[in-house]
Design a protein around this motif. Structure first.
Motif, PDB file in Angstrom:
ATOM      1  N   LEU A 186     -72.198  66.255  16.673  1.00  0.00           N
ATOM      2  CA  LEU A 186     -73.103  67.183  15.619  1.00  0.00           C
ATOM      3  C   LEU A 186     -74.556  66.512  15.030  1.00  0.00           C
ATOM      4  O   LEU A 186     -75.425  66.981  14.807  1.00  0.00           O
ATOM      5  CB  LEU A 186     -72.294  67.866  14.617  1.00  0.00           C
ATOM      6  CG  LEU A 186     -72.747  68.767  13.580  1.00  0.00           C
ATOM      7  CD1 LEU A 186     -73.494  69.873  14.146  1.00  0.00           C
ATOM      8  CD2 LEU A 186     -71.729  69.294  12.643  1.00  0.00           C
ATOM      9  N   GLY A 187     -74.178  65.186  14.423  1.00  0.00           N
ATOM     10  CA  GLY A 187     -74.966  64.413  13.929  1.00  0.00           C
ATOM     11  C   GLY A 187     -74.543  63.379  12.930  1.00  0.00           C
ATOM     12  O   GLY A 187     -73.198  63.198  12.600  1.00  0.00           O
ATOM     13  N   THR A 188     -75.403  62.578  12.213  1.00  0.00           N
ATOM     14  CA  THR A 188     -74.928  61.384  11.526  1.00  0.00           C
ATOM     15  C   THR A 188     -75.576  61.457  10.029  1.00  0.00           C
ATOM     16  O   THR A 188     -76.868  61.663   9.889  1.00  0.00           O
ATOM     17  CB  THR A 188     -75.364  60.017  12.161  1.00  0.00           C
ATOM     18  OG1 THR A 188     -74.600  60.177  13.519  1.00  0.00           O
ATOM     19  CG2 THR A 188     -74.850  58.875  11.470  1.00  0.00           C
ATOM     20  N   ILE A 189     -74.769  61.228   9.056  1.00  0.00           N
ATOM     21  CA  ILE A 189     -74.919  61.119   7.638  1.00  0.00           C
ATOM     22  C   ILE A 189     -74.795  59.655   7.398  1.00  0.00           C
ATOM     23  O   ILE A 189     -73.697  58.960   7.589  1.00  0.00           O
ATOM     24  CB  ILE A 189     -74.425  61.974   6.789  1.00  0.00           C
ATOM     25  CG1 ILE A 189     -74.760  63.469   7.178  1.00  0.00           C
ATOM     26  CG2 ILE A 189     -74.636  61.935   5.364  1.00  0.00           C
ATOM     27  CD1 ILE A 189     -73.861  64.616   6.793  1.00  0.00           C
ATOM     28  N   ASP A 190     -75.817  58.994   6.516  1.00  0.00           N
ATOM     29  CA  ASP A 190     -75.466  57.615   5.670  1.00  0.00           C
ATOM     30  C   ASP A 190     -76.183  57.786   4.503  1.00  0.00           C
ATOM     31  O   ASP A 190     -77.112  58.299   4.294  1.00  0.00           O
ATOM     32  CB  ASP A 190     -76.137  56.659   6.754  1.00  0.00           C
ATOM     33  CG  ASP A 190     -77.489  56.612   6.588  1.00  0.00           C
ATOM     34  OD1 ASP A 190     -78.304  57.578   6.845  1.00  0.00           O
ATOM     35  OD2 ASP A 190     -78.241  55.481   6.182  1.00  0.00           O
ATOM     36  N   TYR A 191     -75.222  57.128   3.703  1.00  0.00           N
ATOM     37  CA  TYR A 191     -75.591  57.035   1.996  1.00  0.00           C
ATOM     38  C   TYR A 191     -75.048  55.713   1.553  1.00  0.00           C
ATOM     39  O   TYR A 191     -74.314  55.028   1.925  1.00  0.00           O
ATOM     40  CB  TYR A 191     -75.074  58.266   1.479  1.00  0.00           C
ATOM     41  CG  TYR A 191     -73.553  58.535   1.715  1.00  0.00           C
ATOM     42  CD1 TYR A 191     -72.402  57.863   0.846  1.00  0.00           C
ATOM     43  CD2 TYR A 191     -73.160  59.428   2.940  1.00  0.00           C
ATOM     44  CE1 TYR A 191     -71.362  58.295   1.256  1.00  0.00           C
ATOM     45  CE2 TYR A 191     -71.902  59.690   3.002  1.00  0.00           C
ATOM     46  CZ  TYR A 191     -70.893  59.201   2.273  1.00  0.00           C
ATOM     47  OH  TYR A 191     -69.790  59.220   2.744  1.00  0.00           O
ATOM     48  N   TRP A 192     -75.660  55.322   0.042  1.00  0.00           N
ATOM     49  CA  TRP A 192     -75.189  54.326  -0.512  1.00  0.00           C
ATOM     50  C   TRP A 192     -74.416  54.701  -1.720  1.00  0.00           C
ATOM     51  O   TRP A 192     -74.627  55.639  -2.478  1.00  0.00           O
ATOM     52  CB  TRP A 192     -76.237  53.385  -0.853  1.00  0.00           C
ATOM     53  CG  TRP A 192     -77.134  52.885   0.170  1.00  0.00           C
ATOM     54  CD1 TRP A 192     -78.262  53.256   1.024  1.00  0.00           C
ATOM     55  CD2 TRP A 192     -76.993  51.240   0.635  1.00  0.00           C
ATOM     56  NE1 TRP A 192     -78.534  52.316   1.736  1.00  0.00           N
ATOM     57  CE2 TRP A 192     -77.827  51.098   1.712  1.00  0.00           C
ATOM     58  CE3 TRP A 192     -76.333  50.398   0.230  1.00  0.00           C
ATOM     59  CZ2 TRP A 192     -77.961  49.800   2.301  1.00  0.00           C
ATOM     60  CZ3 TRP A 192     -76.219  49.046   0.745  1.00  0.00           C
ATOM     61  CH2 TRP A 192     -77.137  48.796   1.647  1.00  0.00           C
TER      62      TRP A 192
END
Length: 282
Positions: free
Chosen positions: A198-204
Motif C-alpha cells: 500500500l505505501g510507506t510512512i516515516d516520521y520522527w
C-alpha cells in the motif's frame, strides 16, 4: 603786522590744520579698522564656538538614537529567534500518539544539532479487507460499500479514541509481509494474507531521551479467518468499517493519504479475487 608775516603765519596755520586733520583721519581710520577686526574676531570665535557646540550636540543626539535603535531590534530578533527555536524544539520533542504522526520530510537545524542519541525503527502493518470478491457486481463494477476493513482504536493522552491501521515492529529475520500478517492478527484477532503493498510512512519522535526515526510499511491483506477482539493491551477497541467510510474514521493525515491510494486499487483487487474464486469465508 606785515603782510609777509601774516602770509607766513597763515601758511603755518594751514599746515597745522592739515596735519591735525590727517591725524584725526588716521585716528578715525585706525579706530574703525580696530572695530572691524574686533567684530570679525568676535564673530569668528562665536561661529567656532557655535560650531563646536553644534557638533557636540549633534554627536550626542546621533549617538543616543543609534544606541537605542541598535539595541532594541537586536533584542527583538534574539527573542524571536529564541521563541522560534523553542517552538521547534517543543514540536520535535513531543512524544506519544500526537507525535507519532510528525512526518519526517527533512531534518531541521534543530534535528541536526541535537545531542540526543538516534535510533532507527521499522514496522509493518496494513488494512485487512473482507468481502473483496463479493463487491464485484454482475456488470463488472465494484461496490466499495460492501468491502470492510479492520481498524484499531487507541486512547491518546487527552482521552480521545483515535482510529488507525494495525501495525508493529519487524522482528529479527522477519519479512515485512510476515510482520504485517502477525501484527494484524495480534492487534485485531483477524488472520489475513498480504495481497499487495500500500505505501510507506516515516516520521520522527522522541521517547525517553532518544530521538527515533520510524518507518512503517503498509500492505493490503485479504481476510482468511478469525473474529475481532481487543485482547492486545495496547488496543482499546477494534472495529469492522465499510471501506468507503475509511477517510472519515482514520485519525492521521498520512494514513488517510494511503487510504486514497487504496481506493484507486481496490476495484482491481476485488475483480482479481472474484476471478480466482476466493470468496470471503463466513
Amino acid at each position: 603786522m606785515s603782510k609777509d608775516e601774516s602770509t607766513g603765519d597763515g601758511q603755518r596755520r594751514r599746515r597745522r590744520r592739515r596735519s591735525n586733520k590727517n591725524a584725526k583721519n588716521n585716528a578715525n581710520n585706525n579706530s574703525k579698522s580696530n572695530a572691524k577686526d574686533s567684530a570679525k574676531n568676535n564673530s569668528t570665535g562665536s561661529s567656532r564656538s557655535n560650531s563646536r557646540s553644534h557638533s557636540r550636540s549633534t554627536s550626542r543626539s546621533n549617538s543616543r538614537p543609534n544606541s537605542r535603535s541598535n539595541q532594541r531590534p537586536n533584542s527583538r530578533r534574539h527573542t524571536n529567534a529564541s521563541s522560534r527555536s523553542g517552538s521547534n524544539q517543543a514540536a520535535f520533542s513531543v512524544s506519544g500518539p500526537n507525535a507519532r504522526r510528525s512526518p519526517a520530510r527533512s531534518l531541521s537545524h534543530f534535528d541536526k544539532d541535537s545531542d540526543l542519541p538516534t535510533s532507527i525503527e521499522t514496522s509493518a502493518g496494513g488494512l485487512v479487507l473482507s468481502g473483496l470478491a463479493e463487491a464485484v457486481q454482475p456488470d463488472g463494477s465494484v461496490d466499495l460499500s460492501t468491502i470492510y476493513v479492520a481498524l484499531i482504536g487507541r486512547l491518546d493522552r487527552r482521552g480521545r479514541l483515535l482510529w488507525s491501521m494495525p501495525k508493529g515492529h519487524i522482528e529479527p529475520d522477519e519479512s515485512q509481509h510476515a510482520t504485517a500478517e502477525r501484527e494484524v492478527w495480534e492487534e485485531t484477532g483477524i488472520a489475513g494474507e498480504v495481497i499487495g503493498d500500500l505505501g510507506t510512512i516515516d516520521y520522527w519522535f522522541v521517547s525517553e531521551g532518544i530521538r527515533i526515526h520510524k518507518t512503517v510499511h503498509h500492505h493490503l491483506l485479504r481476510y482468511v479467518d478469525g473474529d475481532l477482539n481487543d485482547e492486545d493491551p495496547e488496543v482499546t477497541e477494534v472495529h469492522w468499517l465499510p471501506v468507503n467510510q475509511l477517510m472519515e474514521r482514520l485519525a492521521y493525515a498520512d494514513e488517510r493519504r494511503l487510504a486514497r491510494q487504496a481506493f484507486d486499487s481496490l476495484p482491481d483487487y476485488a475483480r482479481a479475487e472474484a476471478e480466482a474464486g476466493r470468496f470471503t469465508p463466513r
